[in-house]
Design a protein around this motif. Structure first.
Motif, mmCIF file in Angstrom:
data_model
loop_
_atom_site.group_PDB
_atom_site.id
_atom_site.type_symbol
_atom_site.label_atom_id
_atom_site.label_comp_id
_atom_site.label_asym_id
_atom_site.label_seq_id
_atom_site.Cartn_x
_atom_site.Cartn_y
_atom_site.Cartn_z
ATOM 1 N N VAL A 7 0.869 -1.174 0.000
ATOM 2 C CA VAL A 7 0.000 0.000 0.000
ATOM 3 C C VAL A 7 0.908 1.227 0.000
ATOM 4 O O VAL A 7 1.727 1.399 0.901
ATOM 5 C CB VAL A 7 -0.919 0.034 1.246
ATOM 6 N N ASP A 8 0.753 2.063 -1.024
ATOM 7 C CA ASP A 8 1.576 3.266 -1.150
ATOM 8 C C ASP A 8 0.760 4.289 -1.919
ATOM 9 O O ASP A 8 0.380 4.030 -3.068
ATOM 10 C CB ASP A 8 2.873 2.946 -1.892
ATOM 11 N N HIS A 9 0.481 5.428 -1.310
ATOM 12 C CA HIS A 9 -0.373 6.417 -1.984
ATOM 13 C C HIS A 9 0.244 6.941 -3.280
ATOM 14 O O HIS A 9 -0.446 7.466 -4.137
ATOM 15 C CB HIS A 9 -0.749 7.577 -1.035
ATOM 16 N N ARG A 10 1.535 6.733 -3.465
ATOM 17 C CA ARG A 10 2.203 7.187 -4.692
ATOM 18 C C ARG A 10 2.194 6.118 -5.784
ATOM 19 O O ARG A 10 2.625 6.374 -6.893
ATOM 20 C CB ARG A 10 3.653 7.567 -4.373
ATOM 21 N N LEU A 11 1.741 4.921 -5.445
ATOM 22 C CA LEU A 11 1.726 3.765 -6.348
ATOM 23 C C LEU A 11 3.137 3.440 -6.808
ATOM 24 O O LEU A 11 3.936 2.990 -6.012
ATOM 25 C CB LEU A 11 0.757 3.968 -7.512
ATOM 26 N N LEU A 12 3.463 3.660 -8.066
ATOM 27 C CA LEU A 12 4.769 3.234 -8.588
ATOM 28 C C LEU A 12 5.731 4.411 -8.661
ATOM 29 O O LEU A 12 5.438 5.435 -9.267
ATOM 30 C CB LEU A 12 4.590 2.615 -9.982
ATOM 31 N N HIS A 13 6.883 4.261 -8.038
ATOM 32 C CA HIS A 13 7.926 5.291 -8.012
ATOM 33 C C HIS A 13 9.265 4.582 -7.823
ATOM 34 O O HIS A 13 9.317 3.350 -7.778
ATOM 35 C CB HIS A 13 7.655 6.305 -6.896
ATOM 36 N N GLY A 14 10.331 5.307 -7.678
ATOM 37 C CA GLY A 14 11.671 4.725 -7.608
ATOM 38 C C GLY A 14 11.842 3.624 -6.584
ATOM 39 O O GLY A 14 12.402 2.573 -6.871
ATOM 40 N N GLN A 15 11.366 3.850 -5.348
ATOM 41 C CA GLN A 15 11.497 2.836 -4.298
ATOM 42 C C GLN A 15 10.859 1.523 -4.704
ATOM 43 O O GLN A 15 11.435 0.457 -4.539
ATOM 44 C CB GLN A 15 10.796 3.319 -3.025
ATOM 45 N N VAL A 16 9.648 1.615 -5.212
ATOM 46 C CA VAL A 16 8.925 0.405 -5.610
ATOM 47 C C VAL A 16 9.580 -0.208 -6.835
ATOM 48 O O VAL A 16 9.865 -1.407 -6.876
ATOM 49 C CB VAL A 16 7.439 0.724 -5.899
ATOM 50 N N ALA A 17 9.835 0.618 -7.827
ATOM 51 C CA ALA A 17 10.362 0.122 -9.093
ATOM 52 C C ALA A 17 11.707 -0.563 -8.927
ATOM 53 O O ALA A 17 11.966 -1.587 -9.543
ATOM 54 C CB ALA A 17 10.469 1.270 -10.097
ATOM 55 N N VAL A 18 12.551 -0.034 -8.080
ATOM 56 C CA VAL A 18 13.904 -0.582 -7.965
ATOM 57 C C VAL A 18 14.056 -1.529 -6.778
ATOM 58 O O VAL A 18 14.236 -2.737 -6.938
ATOM 59 C CB VAL A 18 14.953 0.556 -7.893
ATOM 60 N N SER A 19 13.965 -1.004 -5.561
ATOM 61 C CA SER A 19 14.308 -1.839 -4.409
ATOM 62 C C SER A 19 13.344 -2.996 -4.170
ATOM 63 O O SER A 19 13.784 -4.126 -3.963
ATOM 64 C CB SER A 19 14.474 -1.005 -3.143
ATOM 65 N N TRP A 20 12.050 -2.756 -4.188
ATOM 66 C CA TRP A 20 11.118 -3.846 -3.921
ATOM 67 C C TRP A 20 11.112 -4.869 -5.046
ATOM 68 O O TRP A 20 11.106 -6.075 -4.785
ATOM 69 C CB TRP A 20 9.707 -3.310 -3.671
#
Length: 157
Positions: A7-20
């Motif tokens: 759950v992330d109000h920003r949906l897809l961004h650098g943290q999600v795209a890369v680290s996760w």
């Protein structure tokens, strides 16, 4: 196989795209949201943030539940990202494959209280989270995989 629901109000961004994505070793990313499929600007921004080599699927919450329940997602190592606790609740209660929910970044509003540095929830969110924990789903908060897990049941009263 569903690797994680975030759950992330920003949906897809650098943290999600890369680290996760790297940490979870995924091959498919599902953005489950009722606005993005019909909002061309948000959809194009999410497509630009997609990590290379990973399949991106954007579906409404209802269509996401149907796809998961149909078995069409079983062949993927799937990472699901939603915008709200309510969206996560609908997915988790409507399917059988979600065993872990990560609360990543939920913005502060006048109606929310702070659970952790980046996680703010409403009373309704709290009720849904308690129900999910009661169902045996692990709910934890952390921004990136290397952070220490904060188990939600430890901070909910």
């Amino acid at each position: 196989m569903i690797k994680l629901l975030r759950v992330d109000h920003r949906l897809l961004h650098g943290q999600v795209a890369v680290s996760w994505s790297k940490n979870l070793d995924i091959d498919s990313l599902l953005i489950a949201n009722d606005d993005v499929p019909v909002n061309e600007l948000r959809k194009s921004m999410i497509k630009m943030a997609k990590p290379q080599g990973i399949k991106l699927v954007i579906k409404s919450i209802e269509d996401s539940v149907k796809a998961i329940n149909s078995g069409v997602t079983d062949k993927y190592k799937l990472f699901i990202v939603v915008e709200s606790v309510e969206d996560a609740y609908q997915l988790a209660m409507g399917t059988e494959g979600i065993h872990q929910i990560n609360l990543g970044n939920l913005k502060k509003t006048e109606e929310t209280k702070q659970l952790s540095k980046l996680v703010n929830i409403t009373d309704e969110d709290e009720s849904m989270l308690k129900e999910l924990v009661g169902k045996g789903i692990e709910v934890e908060a952390r921004a990136v995989p290397g952070d220490k897990k904060l188990k939600i049941q430890d901070v909910l009263k």
